[in-house]
Design a protein around this motif. Sequence first.
Motif, PDB file in Angstrom:
ATOM      1  N   PHE A   1       0.754  -1.195  -0.031  1.00 29.76           N
ATOM      2  CA  PHE A   1       0.078   0.132   0.097  1.00 29.76           C
ATOM      3  C   PHE A   1       0.881   1.363   0.180  1.00 29.76           C
ATOM      4  CE2 PHE A   1      -1.941   3.294   2.500  1.00 29.76           C
ATOM      5  CZ  PHE A   1      -3.289   3.535   1.757  1.00 29.76           C
ATOM      6  N   PHE A   2       1.791   1.226   0.706  1.00 31.48           N
ATOM      7  CA  PHE A   2       2.872   2.457   1.028  1.00 31.48           C
ATOM      8  C   PHE A   2       3.635   2.613  -0.176  1.00 31.48           C
ATOM      9  CE2 PHE A   2       1.437   2.448   5.568  1.00 31.48           C
ATOM     10  CZ  PHE A   2       0.970   3.744   5.655  1.00 31.48           C
ATOM     11  N   ARG A   3       3.994   1.175  -0.798  1.00 26.41           N
ATOM     12  CA  ARG A   3       4.861   1.674  -1.931  1.00 26.41           C
ATOM     13  C   ARG A   3       4.208   2.175  -3.122  1.00 26.41           C
ATOM     14  NH1 ARG A   3       7.379  -4.116  -2.225  1.00 26.41           N
ATOM     15  NH2 ARG A   3       5.371  -4.089  -1.715  1.00 26.41           N
ATOM     16  N   ASN A   4       2.812   1.708  -3.233  1.00 27.25           N
ATOM     17  CA  ASN A   4       2.171   2.294  -4.218  1.00 27.25           C
ATOM     18  C   ASN A   4       1.803   3.820  -4.348  1.00 27.25           C
ATOM     19  OD1 ASN A   4       1.822  -0.202  -5.714  1.00 27.25           O
ATOM     20  ND2 ASN A   4      -0.041  -0.661  -4.759  1.00 27.25           N
ATOM     21  N   LYS A   5       1.623   4.003  -2.940  1.00 32.90           N
ATOM     22  CA  LYS A   5       1.505   5.549  -2.536  1.00 32.90           C
ATOM     23  C   LYS A   5       2.744   6.366  -2.792  1.00 32.90           C
ATOM     24  CE  LYS A   5      -2.755   5.428  -1.467  1.00 32.90           C
ATOM     25  NZ  LYS A   5      -3.899   5.883  -2.289  1.00 32.90           N
TER      26      LYS A   5
ATOM     27  N   GLU B   1       5.721   9.837  -6.884  1.00 31.44           N
ATOM     28  CA  GLU B   1       6.675  10.178  -7.790  1.00 31.44           C
ATOM     29  C   GLU B   1       6.337  10.384  -9.228  1.00 31.44           C
ATOM     30  OE1 GLU B   1       9.221   6.927  -7.396  1.00 31.44           O
ATOM     31  OE2 GLU B   1      10.130   7.509  -5.286  1.00 31.44           O
ATOM     32  N   GLN B   2       5.225   9.685  -9.616  1.00 34.76           N
ATOM     33  CA  GLN B   2       4.862   9.923 -10.753  1.00 34.76           C
ATOM     34  C   GLN B   2       4.134  11.337 -11.212  1.00 34.76           C
ATOM     35  OE1 GLN B   2       2.321   6.921 -12.439  1.00 34.76           O
ATOM     36  NE2 GLN B   2       3.938   5.235 -11.953  1.00 34.76           N
ATOM     37  N   ARG B   3       3.459  11.935  -9.995  1.00 31.20           N
ATOM     38  CA  ARG B   3       2.632  12.978  -9.950  1.00 31.20           C
ATOM     39  C   ARG B   3       3.677  14.243 -10.435  1.00 31.20           C
ATOM     40  NH1 ARG B   3      -2.658  13.040  -8.512  1.00 31.20           N
ATOM     41  NH2 ARG B   3      -2.995  11.129  -7.155  1.00 31.20           N
ATOM     42  N   LYS B   4       4.858  14.086 -10.453  1.00 29.85           N
ATOM     43  CA  LYS B   4       5.872  15.243 -10.732  1.00 29.85           C
ATOM     44  C   LYS B   4       5.697  15.514 -12.316  1.00 29.85           C
ATOM     45  CE  LYS B   4      10.699  16.476 -10.157  1.00 29.85           C
ATOM     46  NZ  LYS B   4      12.102  16.071  -9.844  1.00 29.85           N
ATOM     47  N   TYR B   5       5.554  14.194 -13.135  1.00 32.67           N
ATOM     48  CA  TYR B   5       5.781  14.504 -14.418  1.00 32.67           C
ATOM     49  C   TYR B   5       4.334  14.184 -15.032  1.00 32.67           C
ATOM     50  CZ  TYR B   5      10.606  14.053 -13.488  1.00 32.67           C
ATOM     51  OH  TYR B   5      11.900  14.539 -12.928  1.00 32.67           O
ATOM     52  N   TYR B   6       3.395  13.232 -14.445  1.00 32.85           N
ATOM     53  CA  TYR B   6       1.891  13.060 -15.113  1.00 32.85           C
ATOM     54  C   TYR B   6       1.088  13.582 -14.161  1.00 32.85           C
ATOM     55  CZ  TYR B   6       5.091   9.901 -17.517  1.00 32.85           C
ATOM     56  OH  TYR B   6       5.988   9.060 -18.292  1.00 32.85           O
ATOM     57  N   HIS B   7      -0.198  13.691 -14.704  1.00 31.67           N
ATOM     58  CA  HIS B   7      -1.409  13.722 -14.270  1.00 31.67           C
ATOM     59  C   HIS B   7      -2.189  12.519 -14.141  1.00 31.67           C
ATOM     60  CE1 HIS B   7      -2.016  18.123 -13.600  1.00 31.67           C
ATOM     61  NE2 HIS B   7      -1.486  18.398 -14.838  1.00 31.67           N
TER      62      HIS B   7
ATOM     63  N   LYS C   1      -9.703  16.729 -20.951  1.00 26.56           N
ATOM     64  CA  LYS C   1      -8.911  16.759 -19.410  1.00 26.56           C
ATOM     65  C   LYS C   1      -7.919  17.875 -19.780  1.00 26.56           C
ATOM     66  CE  LYS C   1     -11.028  14.548 -15.999  1.00 26.56           C
ATOM     67  NZ  LYS C   1     -11.710  15.477 -15.156  1.00 26.56           N
ATOM     68  N   ARG C   2      -7.332  18.656 -18.868  1.00 26.32           N
ATOM     69  CA  ARG C   2      -6.293  19.449 -18.982  1.00 26.32           C
ATOM     70  C   ARG C   2      -5.142  18.857 -18.474  1.00 26.32           C
ATOM     71  NH1 ARG C   2      -6.325  25.480 -18.531  1.00 26.32           N
ATOM     72  NH2 ARG C   2      -4.225  25.155 -18.578  1.00 26.32           N
ATOM     73  N   SER C   3      -4.078  18.672 -19.303  1.00 26.84           N
ATOM     74  CA  SER C   3      -2.840  18.187 -18.861  1.00 26.84           C
ATOM     75  C   SER C   3      -1.577  19.039 -18.348  1.00 26.84           C
ATOM     76  CB  SER C   3      -2.217  17.200 -19.915  1.00 26.84           C
ATOM     77  OG  SER C   3      -1.651  18.017 -20.895  1.00 26.84           O
TER      78      SER C   3
END
Length: 143
Positions: A93-97, A102-108, A141-143
């Motif tokens: 669970f915490f690994r997925n969070k 980390e992905q939110r830096k480059y992706y929505h 959606k807006r990216s």
Amino acid sequence: MREKFNQFMQGRYGYDDLNRFLSKVFFVALILSLIGTFAGGWIPGIAVVSRVLYWIALVCLAYCYFRMFSRNIYKRSEENNRFLQRTEGVRSFFRNKKNIMEQRKYYHIYTCPGCRQKIRIPKGKGKIEVRCPKCGKTFIKRS
């Protein structure tokens, strides 16, 4: 001195994930025990809780050292494997969070309104039409 310690540790189990967890429990219980000791005059009944936490900390520390210096590597490895199996759900669970953060830096990351599938869209592309790969529904959606 270092060579003597390395020679002493040969054939002993060492440090693993369960020991890491036990040492964290030790520090948390010790800190809470110290806080309870200093706050004992202000909060009634906290002295008993403080003593219990102190003993929990000592038991965790003793068990951690017992496991680290044990020569029965097979049993200690089995204990660690059981610990890892029982805590796999929490750790994943915490690994997925962490991975999502980390992905939110480059992706929505958007959720499809049709099937609730999570879709990752690169940032900085403006308004785009997104097609869900699972159900085929399109939305803007807006990216």
